[in-house]
Motif scaffolding. Structure first.
Motif, PDB file in Angstrom:
ATOM      1  N   TRP A  79       1.298  -1.031  -0.154  1.00  0.00           N
ATOM      2  CA  TRP A  79       0.346  -0.214  -0.105  1.00  0.00           C
ATOM      3  C   TRP A  79       1.134   1.373   0.051  1.00  0.00           C
ATOM      4  CZ3 TRP A  79      -5.020  -0.596  -1.043  1.00  0.00           C
ATOM      5  CH2 TRP A  79      -5.278  -1.533  -0.638  1.00  0.00           C
ATOM      6  N   PRO A  80       0.768   2.103  -0.500  1.00  0.00           N
ATOM      7  CA  PRO A  80       1.401   3.280  -1.060  1.00  0.00           C
ATOM      8  C   PRO A  80       1.390   4.244   0.367  1.00  0.00           C
ATOM      9  CG  PRO A  80      -0.513   3.520  -2.108  1.00  0.00           C
ATOM     10  CD  PRO A  80      -1.168   2.246  -1.370  1.00  0.00           C
ATOM     11  N   LEU A  81       0.601   5.001   1.494  1.00  0.00           N
ATOM     12  CA  LEU A  81       0.239   5.207   2.274  1.00  0.00           C
ATOM     13  C   LEU A  81       1.049   4.060   3.332  1.00  0.00           C
ATOM     14  CD1 LEU A  81      -2.717   7.416   1.645  1.00  0.00           C
ATOM     15  CD2 LEU A  81      -0.401   7.902   1.466  1.00  0.00           C
ATOM     16  N   GLU A  82       1.307   4.271   4.675  1.00  0.00           N
ATOM     17  CA  GLU A  82       1.204   3.138   5.610  1.00  0.00           C
ATOM     18  C   GLU A  82       1.011   3.991   6.308  1.00  0.00           C
ATOM     19  OE1 GLU A  82       6.051   2.680   5.682  1.00  0.00           O
ATOM     20  OE2 GLU A  82       5.960   2.079   3.936  1.00  0.00           O
ATOM     21  N   GLY A  83       0.862   3.323   7.623  1.00  0.00           N
ATOM     22  CA  GLY A  83       0.207   4.005   8.597  1.00  0.00           C
ATOM     23  C   GLY A  83      -1.166   4.160   8.854  1.00  0.00           C
ATOM     24  N   GLY A  84      -1.857   4.982   9.802  1.00  0.00           N
ATOM     25  CA  GLY A  84      -2.979   5.059  10.190  1.00  0.00           C
ATOM     26  C   GLY A  84      -4.218   4.627   9.170  1.00  0.00           C
ATOM     27  N   ASN A  85      -5.210   5.324   9.858  1.00  0.00           N
ATOM     28  CA  ASN A  85      -6.712   4.956   9.270  1.00  0.00           C
ATOM     29  C   ASN A  85      -7.191   4.770   7.638  1.00  0.00           C
ATOM     30  OD1 ASN A  85      -8.705   2.812   9.652  1.00  0.00           O
ATOM     31  ND2 ASN A  85     -10.261   4.445  10.397  1.00  0.00           N
ATOM     32  N   HIS A  86      -6.099   4.693   6.432  1.00  0.00           N
ATOM     33  CA  HIS A  86      -6.990   4.959   5.855  1.00  0.00           C
ATOM     34  C   HIS A  86      -7.300   4.307   5.132  1.00  0.00           C
ATOM     35  CE1 HIS A  86      -3.445   8.120   5.558  1.00  0.00           C
ATOM     36  NE2 HIS A  86      -3.006   7.109   6.243  1.00  0.00           N
ATOM     37  N   PRO A  87      -8.536   4.440   3.991  1.00  0.00           N
ATOM     38  CA  PRO A  87      -9.463   3.855   3.457  1.00  0.00           C
ATOM     39  C   PRO A  87      -8.702   2.990   2.489  1.00  0.00           C
ATOM     40  CG  PRO A  87     -10.487   5.375   4.032  1.00  0.00           C
ATOM     41  CD  PRO A  87      -9.212   5.494   4.085  1.00  0.00           C
ATOM     42  N   LYS A  88      -9.408   1.487   2.348  1.00  0.00           N
ATOM     43  CA  LYS A  88      -7.989   1.069   0.869  1.00  0.00           C
ATOM     44  C   LYS A  88      -8.818   0.428  -0.622  1.00  0.00           C
ATOM     45  CE  LYS A  88      -4.541  -1.356   4.554  1.00  0.00           C
ATOM     46  NZ  LYS A  88      -4.791  -0.738   5.584  1.00  0.00           N
ATOM     47  N   VAL A  89      -8.285   0.766  -1.834  1.00  0.00           N
ATOM     48  CA  VAL A  89      -9.326   0.382  -2.431  1.00  0.00           C
ATOM     49  C   VAL A  89      -8.547   0.090  -3.387  1.00  0.00           C
ATOM     50  CG1 VAL A  89     -10.618   1.879  -4.038  1.00  0.00           C
ATOM     51  CG2 VAL A  89     -10.617   2.573  -2.010  1.00  0.00           C
TER      52      VAL A  89
ATOM     53  N   SER B  18     -13.004   5.199 -16.820  1.00  0.00           N
ATOM     54  CA  SER B  18     -12.312   4.801 -16.248  1.00  0.00           C
ATOM     55  C   SER B  18     -11.446   5.684 -15.421  1.00  0.00           C
ATOM     56  CB  SER B  18     -11.229   3.576 -16.680  1.00  0.00           C
ATOM     57  OG  SER B  18     -11.739   2.213 -17.216  1.00  0.00           O
ATOM     58  N   HIS B  19     -11.024   6.665 -16.575  1.00  0.00           N
ATOM     59  CA  HIS B  19     -10.945   7.570 -16.562  1.00  0.00           C
ATOM     60  C   HIS B  19     -11.234   8.573 -15.714  1.00  0.00           C
ATOM     61  CE1 HIS B  19      -7.367   7.518 -19.229  1.00  0.00           C
ATOM     62  NE2 HIS B  19      -8.119   6.511 -19.778  1.00  0.00           N
ATOM     63  N   LEU B  20     -12.358   8.643 -14.629  1.00  0.00           N
ATOM     64  CA  LEU B  20     -13.675   9.671 -14.226  1.00  0.00           C
ATOM     65  C   LEU B  20     -13.306   8.889 -12.658  1.00  0.00           C
ATOM     66  CD1 LEU B  20     -15.249  11.422 -13.866  1.00  0.00           C
ATOM     67  CD2 LEU B  20     -17.577   9.595 -14.443  1.00  0.00           C
ATOM     68  N   VAL B  21     -12.968   7.786 -12.873  1.00  0.00           N
ATOM     69  CA  VAL B  21     -12.904   7.361 -11.817  1.00  0.00           C
ATOM     70  C   VAL B  21     -11.113   7.249 -11.170  1.00  0.00           C
ATOM     71  CG1 VAL B  21     -12.588   4.886 -10.087  1.00  0.00           C
ATOM     72  CG2 VAL B  21     -14.541   5.054 -11.412  1.00  0.00           C
ATOM     73  N   LEU B  22     -10.755   7.355 -12.250  1.00  0.00           N
ATOM     74  CA  LEU B  22      -8.901   7.646 -11.766  1.00  0.00           C
ATOM     75  C   LEU B  22      -9.084   8.834 -11.502  1.00  0.00           C
ATOM     76  CD1 LEU B  22      -7.259   5.939 -14.237  1.00  0.00           C
ATOM     77  CD2 LEU B  22      -7.391   4.752 -11.792  1.00  0.00           C
ATOM     78  N   ALA B  23      -9.452  10.019 -11.820  1.00  0.00           N
ATOM     79  CA  ALA B  23      -9.687  11.053 -12.206  1.00  0.00           C
ATOM     80  C   ALA B  23      -9.524  11.524 -10.055  1.00  0.00           C
ATOM     81  CB  ALA B  23     -10.855  11.936 -12.926  1.00  0.00           C
ATOM     82  N   VAL B  24     -11.005  10.949 -10.072  1.00  0.00           N
ATOM     83  CA  VAL B  24     -11.816  10.833  -8.569  1.00  0.00           C
ATOM     84  C   VAL B  24     -10.835  10.853  -6.960  1.00  0.00           C
ATOM     85  CG1 VAL B  24     -13.464  10.381  -6.857  1.00  0.00           C
ATOM     86  CG2 VAL B  24     -13.952  10.924  -9.463  1.00  0.00           C
ATOM     87  N   LEU B  25      -9.791   9.492  -7.800  1.00  0.00           N
ATOM     88  CA  LEU B  25      -9.178   8.792  -6.895  1.00  0.00           C
ATOM     89  C   LEU B  25      -8.030   9.322  -6.209  1.00  0.00           C
ATOM     90  CD1 LEU B  25      -9.636   5.100  -7.794  1.00  0.00           C
ATOM     91  CD2 LEU B  25     -10.314   6.111  -5.918  1.00  0.00           C
ATOM     92  N   SER B  26      -7.803  10.278  -7.772  1.00  0.00           N
ATOM     93  CA  SER B  26      -6.251  10.739  -7.412  1.00  0.00           C
ATOM     94  C   SER B  26      -6.672  12.034  -6.650  1.00  0.00           C
ATOM     95  CB  SER B  26      -5.693  11.847  -8.814  1.00  0.00           C
ATOM     96  OG  SER B  26      -6.721  11.979  -9.296  1.00  0.00           O
ATOM     97  N   GLN B  27      -7.410  12.540  -6.355  1.00  0.00           N
ATOM     98  CA  GLN B  27      -7.873  14.084  -5.176  1.00  0.00           C
ATOM     99  C   GLN B  27      -8.616  13.215  -3.995  1.00  0.00           C
ATOM    100  OE1 GLN B  27     -10.489  16.508  -8.108  1.00  0.00           O
ATOM    101  NE2 GLN B  27      -9.297  16.044  -9.410  1.00  0.00           N
ATOM    102  N   GLN B  28      -8.283  12.214  -3.502  1.00  0.00           N
ATOM    103  CA  GLN B  28      -8.867  11.663  -2.153  1.00  0.00           C
ATOM    104  C   GLN B  28      -7.301  11.748  -1.946  1.00  0.00           C
ATOM    105  OE1 GLN B  28     -11.184  11.947  -1.412  1.00  0.00           O
ATOM    106  NE2 GLN B  28     -12.072  12.569  -3.249  1.00  0.00           N
ATOM    107  N   PRO B  29      -6.615  12.041  -1.331  1.00  0.00           N
ATOM    108  CA  PRO B  29      -5.339  12.034  -0.188  1.00  0.00           C
ATOM    109  C   PRO B  29      -4.889  11.151   0.482  1.00  0.00           C
ATOM    110  CG  PRO B  29      -5.585  14.231   0.329  1.00  0.00           C
ATOM    111  CD  PRO B  29      -6.387  13.462  -0.772  1.00  0.00           C
ATOM    112  N   ALA B  30      -6.600  10.805   1.029  1.00  0.00           N
ATOM    113  CA  ALA B  30      -6.736  10.525   2.254  1.00  0.00           C
ATOM    114  C   ALA B  30      -6.721   8.415   2.155  1.00  0.00           C
ATOM    115  CB  ALA B  30      -7.385  10.638   3.177  1.00  0.00           C
ATOM    116  N   TRP B  31      -7.127   8.177   1.033  1.00  0.00           N
ATOM    117  CA  TRP B  31      -6.884   6.645   0.746  1.00  0.00           C
ATOM    118  C   TRP B  31      -5.966   6.053  -0.299  1.00  0.00           C
ATOM    119  CZ3 TRP B  31     -12.567   6.879  -2.877  1.00  0.00           C
ATOM    120  CH2 TRP B  31     -13.543   8.399  -1.597  1.00  0.00           C
ATOM    121  N   ASN B  32      -5.866   5.337   0.800  1.00  0.00           N
ATOM    122  CA  ASN B  32      -5.017   3.955  -0.090  1.00  0.00           C
ATOM    123  C   ASN B  32      -5.059   2.905  -1.326  1.00  0.00           C
ATOM    124  OD1 ASN B  32      -2.239   3.724   0.805  1.00  0.00           O
ATOM    125  ND2 ASN B  32      -2.721   2.989   2.483  1.00  0.00           N
ATOM    126  N   VAL B  33      -4.518   4.037  -2.442  1.00  0.00           N
ATOM    127  CA  VAL B  33      -5.542   2.672  -3.686  1.00  0.00           C
ATOM    128  C   VAL B  33      -3.883   2.044  -4.354  1.00  0.00           C
ATOM    129  CG1 VAL B  33      -6.061   3.785  -5.626  1.00  0.00           C
ATOM    130  CG2 VAL B  33      -6.865   5.288  -4.184  1.00  0.00           C
TER     131      VAL B  33
END
Length: 745
Positions: free
Chosen positions: A232-242, A253-268
């Motif tokens: 996972w790219p983010l270590e520690g913390g309670n980050h939602p994992k996708v 697909s690009h719409l979803v990736l654009a959304v995820l790129s703007q959620q810094p607290a989500w582990n993707v």
């Protein structure tokens, strides 16, 4: 040493390479050779061939399989395969399979979707096993299963059951007419199409697309070895994992990736089949890791809070086994049906529930990650799912089929006219012309290269003119050169081995268009066989709604290749350029009838088809009469979006003359249709009038589509864009390299 043949006609995420590999590994103790048979397309080259090379399978190309179409029933799905259009087409397909079985003598044939290979195996007496994942083989105890034709929640009552019966009768007529020619017993009902030695339903109700199949008929999901999880790219913390597994060619697909790129607290973690460099540049963030994997690799979702995928059986099964909720963006009928099943069972949502805007997707994913209900339902599915070991299935097959092969119903009669080698110098060459103003110039050029060439001139209709060419040819295979085409001299000196799947097929190569710089099989040189031409019913001879009313390549045994051996010259007169542009505008816009509105067209914006349409509408100002091709493409596109043109118009020469006459009047020129020469080259339109028509068409397109907006390119910029396209185009030397949708730019 025994031979096992694995056959699939799926070339997307549903291609069951993982299943084939697991079964083969469990069977390896029997010292067997494995053959993977897939349709000969660019995807087959890049996916199946690479898989075969990695794992010791021999890859064999088969005739084209089923079309990826939105269908209303499993019968319509089979009928959408071009092999079932006509008994002659099916016979050529069965000839291929019978020759393959005679050569390989397989111990067993395993398939997930190929009806043609099953019919041939029945004729040949080869044992068969069908691997069904809850979609292709219906519940044979019920009537023909009805599939919804779109993503909305619908019931079987919404569909036309008389059309289902029509499909059933058509399939039985075609199959039985063909089987009679082989001396094989007829099919008594549509269920006989699926007849096989063993049917293994390797799915579960949670993953299956077809709700009509009884839960008790499923053996369970094929147990797979654990797949290493990408960090996972983010270590520690309670980050939602996708976990994300999407096709980047799909707009959503690009719409979803654009959304995820703007959620810094989500582990993707984004898993892609193929290269990830371009996606990393576009959407790479500290919270997103892109991972490339092979098609047969399983999807590691253990520990994730959510899986985002299109809805392939493999992806949904991975989520069910690990108890992970799913958000789906279905791309085809099977995935749409599976998405509805997931939604109905309560452990996921799909794009129709969310909408297609950035805020809609973001809100839906946020709610799903916060929903304990979805997580609870996913875990409940995990507790109910059954898994079956590959070794157990192999043992069952060995007991039930492998020791006792069936006896052939007859001695197969194989077509011996199919050539294994072809010397183009021995083939007849037929020049087909009608009213092209440059036809005589091109005929003189052809005769200087091929003195024995023949000419067919003035026969109206694409189907009729090609039949005239077939009757003029004296060799079984012959080459056709269109009247607006100039072919390279070296093409006629080719002497080549012919791959097995191409020996009873039409070959067409790409052509370079000097108006817009495109390179694809538009008007390229072709090599036909006389029997295929004389049996086909295309263009003006095709029935209403036929797939080959628009063009030749919507028929079985028609193969397009990447190498270019000719130039298409459609700019000798204004009318010639206009007609060529209009025809391509209609064909590239309509997608065979799938696109009818501006909204439909906008959904294709990321596709190569859309790029070619844009090139036809914008490039060519640097070529005399090039703007007329641009205008034709724009007006053809508008005609599709307004519903003012049907498929038959673009093959109707008198209609085109009337349409040209109307355009001349709009340009302020007297209607000169009757007075013009055959090439319509005498029309003279003021430049200002032409530019006005181009501007009006451009504005109308922007209004009709809501998104199709572009600026006019002057001659210098037009030439520069075409030069850049040519410089970036890779050279292809392999004669029979399949042409893919993304090729030619």
């Amino acid at each position: 040493m025994t031979n096992i043949v694995y056959v699939s006609e799926r070339l997307d995420a549903d291609l069951p390479l993982d299943t084939f590999l697991a079964l083969h590994r469990s069977h390896s103790s029997r010292a067997s050779n494995a053959f993977l048979v897939t349709p000969a397309t660019d995807k087959s080259e890049s996916v199946a061939h690479a898989f075969a090379r990695r794992h010791g399978f021999e890859h064999v190309h088969s005739p084209m399989g089923m079309a990826a179409r939105f269908t209303r029933s499993n019968l319509h799905l089979i009928r959408s395969c071009h092999l079932f259009d006509h008994p002659d087409a099916l016979k050529r397909g069965l000839d291929f399979w019978l020759a393959l079985y005679a050569e390989l003598r397989p111990e067993i044939v395993l398939t997930d979707s190929s009806i043609a290979c099953l019919l041939a195996a029945r004729i040949h007496g080869t044992p068969t096993c069908v691997l069904d994942f809850g979609f292709f083989v219906p519940n044979l105890e019920q009537e023909a299963t009805v599939y919804a034709a779109d993503i909305r929640m619908r019931t079987a009552n919404d569909c036309d059951r008389s059309a289902i019966r029509q499909d059933e009768h058509h399939l039985l007529d075609v199959c039985n007419a063909t089987l009679r020619g082989f001396g094989a017993p007829p099919l008594l009902g549509w269920r006989d199409l699926y007849q096989c030695g063993t049917l293994l339903r390797l799915s579960s109700p949670a993953c299956a697309a077809n709700p009509a199949i009884a839960a008790s008929s499923y053996r369970g999901l094929l147990a797979a070895p654990p797949v290493p999880h990408a960090p996972w790219p983010l270590e520690g913390g309670n980050h939602p994992k996708v976990i994300v597994s999407l096709n980047p060619a799909f707009r959503m697909s690009h719409l979803v990736l654009a959304v995820l790129s703007q959620q810094p607290a989500w582990n993707v973690v984004v898993v892609i089949h193929g290269a990830v460099d371009s996606l990393t540049k576009m959407y790479g963030r500290s919270n997103i890791r892109f991972v490339s994997c092979e098609m047969e690799q399983g999807l590691a979702v253990k520990g994730a809070d959510l899986l985002v995928c299109h809805g392939s059986h493999r992806a949904v099964a991975s989520a069910v086994v690990e108890g992970v909720p799913v958000f789906l963006l279905p791309m085809n009928t099977e995935q749409q049906m599976r998405a509805r099943q997931v939604f109905a069972r309560g452990f996921g949502l799909f794009s129709a529930n969310a909408g297609d805007q950035h805020a809609d997707i973001e809100g839906c994913l946020t709610r799903m990650l916060a929903s304990p209900v979805l997580t609870a339902r996913a875990r409940a599915e995990k507790r109910m799912v059954r898994q079956v070991a590959p070794a157990d299935l192999v043992a069952e097959l060995a007991r039930s089929i492998m020791p006792a092969p069936q006896q052939a119903t007859h001695r197969p009669i194989l077509d011996r006219t199919a050539e294994s080698r072809c010397d183009f110098r021995s083939l007849d060459v037929v020049f087909v012309s009608y009213d092209e103003p440059n036809a005589d110039l091109h005929w003189a050029d052809l005769v200087s290269k091929v003195p024995h060439a023949k000419r067919v001139h003035g026969v109206q209709g694409f189907d009729a003119s090609h039949k005239a060419a077939a009757r003029a040819a004296e060799t079984h295979r012959f080459i056709v050169v269109d009247g607006d085409n100039v072919v390279d001299r070296e093409f006629f000196a080719i002497d080549t081995e012919v791959p097995r799947h191409l020996r009873q097929a039409v070959w067409t190569w790409s052509s370079s268009n000097r108006v817009n710089g495109l390179l694809y099989p538009f008007g390229g040189v072709k090599a036909w066989t006389r029997d295929i031409v004389l049996q086909m019913r295309s263009h003006e001879a095709a029935g209403a709604g036929s797939r080959i009313q628009h063009d030749f390549w919507n028929q079985p045994h028609y193969y397009a290749f990447q190498p270019s051996f000719s130039d298409t010259r459609i700019d000798h007169s204004p009318f010639q350029a206009f007609r060529a542009g209009y025809r391509e505008g209609v064909k590239l816009t309509s997608w065979g009838g799938a696109v009818k509105t501006g909204t439909d067209l906008n959904k294709t914006a990321l596709t190569p088809q859309y790029k070619r349409l844009a090139a036809w509408m914008t490039l060519g100002a640097d070529i005399p009469n090039g703007p007329w091709a641009m205008l034709g493409a724009r007006l053809g596109c508008l005609a599709v979006l307004s519903g003012s043109v049907d498929a038959g118009h673009i093959n109707d020469y008198p209609w085109f003359r009337r349409r040209w006459g109307d355009l001349l009047v709009q340009c302020g020129v007297a209607n000169m249709t009757d007075a013009c020469d055959p090439g319509m080259s005498s029309a003279r339109v003021p430049q200002a009038a032409l530019e006005r028509q181009l501007a009006v068409a451009r504005a109308s397109l922007a209004s009709a589509s809501g998104a199709l907006s572009f600026e006019e390119l002057d001659p210098v910029r037009s030439a520069a864009v075409k030069a850049a396209m040519g410089a970036s185009r890779r050279q292809v030397t392999e004669l029979f390299k399949p042409f893919g949708l993304h090729d030619g730019f």
